[in-house]
Design an enzyme around this catalytic site. Structure first.
Site, PDB file in Angstrom:
ATOM      1  N   SER A   1      20.020  63.984  33.768  1.00 27.62           N
ATOM      2  CA  SER A   1      20.231  63.380  35.319  1.00 27.62           C
ATOM      3  C   SER A   1      21.758  63.184  35.195  1.00 27.62           C
ATOM      4  CB  SER A   1      19.380  61.723  35.503  1.00 27.62           C
ATOM      5  OG  SER A   1      19.200  60.994  33.780  1.00 27.62           O
TER       6      SER A   1
ATOM      7  N   HIS B   1      23.405  54.638  35.285  1.00 28.64           N
ATOM      8  CA  HIS B   1      23.518  56.182  35.008  1.00 28.64           C
ATOM      9  C   HIS B   1      24.834  55.618  35.817  1.00 28.64           C
ATOM     10  CE1 HIS B   1      19.225  57.735  35.414  1.00 28.64           C
ATOM     11  NE2 HIS B   1      19.953  59.136  34.361  1.00 28.64           N
TER      12      HIS B   1
END
Length: 262
Positions: free
Chosen positions: A38, A244
């Site tokens: 990711s 993230h």
């Protein structure tokens, strides 16, 4: 005395260089493939490409930004949210070929159960958080180097002429700052786990003859608890993007590190 045209050209090139947009040598012949998890697909950076499905590839990911700035002969990202080393081997390596000249990858975090550990750190308290991180660190030390070596060997076999850049992960917390959320002990344990992961990754990448890009210093001062953070904290409305990089984190954190190594 230099010709006026030469002076203008020199100034123009210097100006573009300052923006980080000068293509690498012979960029027009570069065939670039982005692999990984990711952090390479761009989770957290938004504007996900519909055709990428659950892989959540974003045009704001560092690989897409680099390709847009350098116009390589070809560019494809097969990076995918949630990918482990086995997923790279089973589902992504096939994107490489003998004509591939540039490869980037982030991988390893999901092999150590990253998402579930972070969830438990937020829901089950400090003791559980620290214990799970310590267990993950022990497992990573014992098993991750061999998993990474298998991936790196597969990359070399499929793309023997490629320049390979392996990127690490940023520390999540600025431990010098305090903010609402996890305990300091949990934050310290989390950062120590990331540091170990980056250390193991760097060692394995170097052993494979690849280039390692350490993004921790790039994110310094822009971590969770910093006012200008480039990382998402916990987001209960979109739990996947938690921890993230934001679009700015991809552009100002990952992209310069990759550009310097590509």
């Amino acid at each position: 005395m230099p010709h006026l045209r030469s002076i203008v050209l020199t100034v123009a090139v210097a100006s573009v260089t300052g923006l980080g947009l000068v293509p690498t040598a012979d960029a027009a012949t570069v065939r670039y493939v982005a692999l990984g998890d990711s952090y390479s697909s761009g989770v957290g950076a938004g504007s996900y490409i519909a055709s990428s499905g659950d892989c959540d590839r974003s045009p704001n990911a560092y690989s897409a930004l680099w390709a847009a700035a350098h116009s390589p002969t070809s560019y494809v990202s097969v990076a995918c949210s949630g990918a482990k080393t086995t997923d790279v081997l089973n589902n992504q390596i096939s994107a490489l070929s003998s004509s591939t000249t540039l490869v980037s990858i982030t991988i390893g975090g999901n092999d150590e159960n990253f998402a579930n550990i972070m969830q438990d750190c937020n829901l089950k308290g400090t003791t559980t958080c620290v214990n799970e991180i310590n267990a993950a660190k022990a497992d990573a030390t014992a098993n991750l180097p061999a998993k990474l070596a298998k991936v790196y060997n597969a990359i070399k076999a499929k793309a023997p002429s490629a320049h390979v850049v392996v990127l690490g992960y940023p520390e999540f917390y600025d431990l010098a700052k305090s903010c609402i959320g996890l305990s300091q002990a949990s934050r310290t344990a989390i950062d120590s786990g990331i540091d170990l992961l980056d250390s193991l990754t760097k060692t394995a990448a170097t052993a494979a003859g690849f280039t390692f890009g350490d993004v921790r210093s790039a994110f310094a001062g822009h971590e969770i608890c910093d006012s200008g953070r480039w990382l998402h904290s916990v987001n209960i409305l979109d739990i996947e993007e938690s921890y993230h990089p934001t679009a700015t984190g991809q552009k100002s954190g990952y992209l310069p590190v990759f550009s310097a190594k590509a």
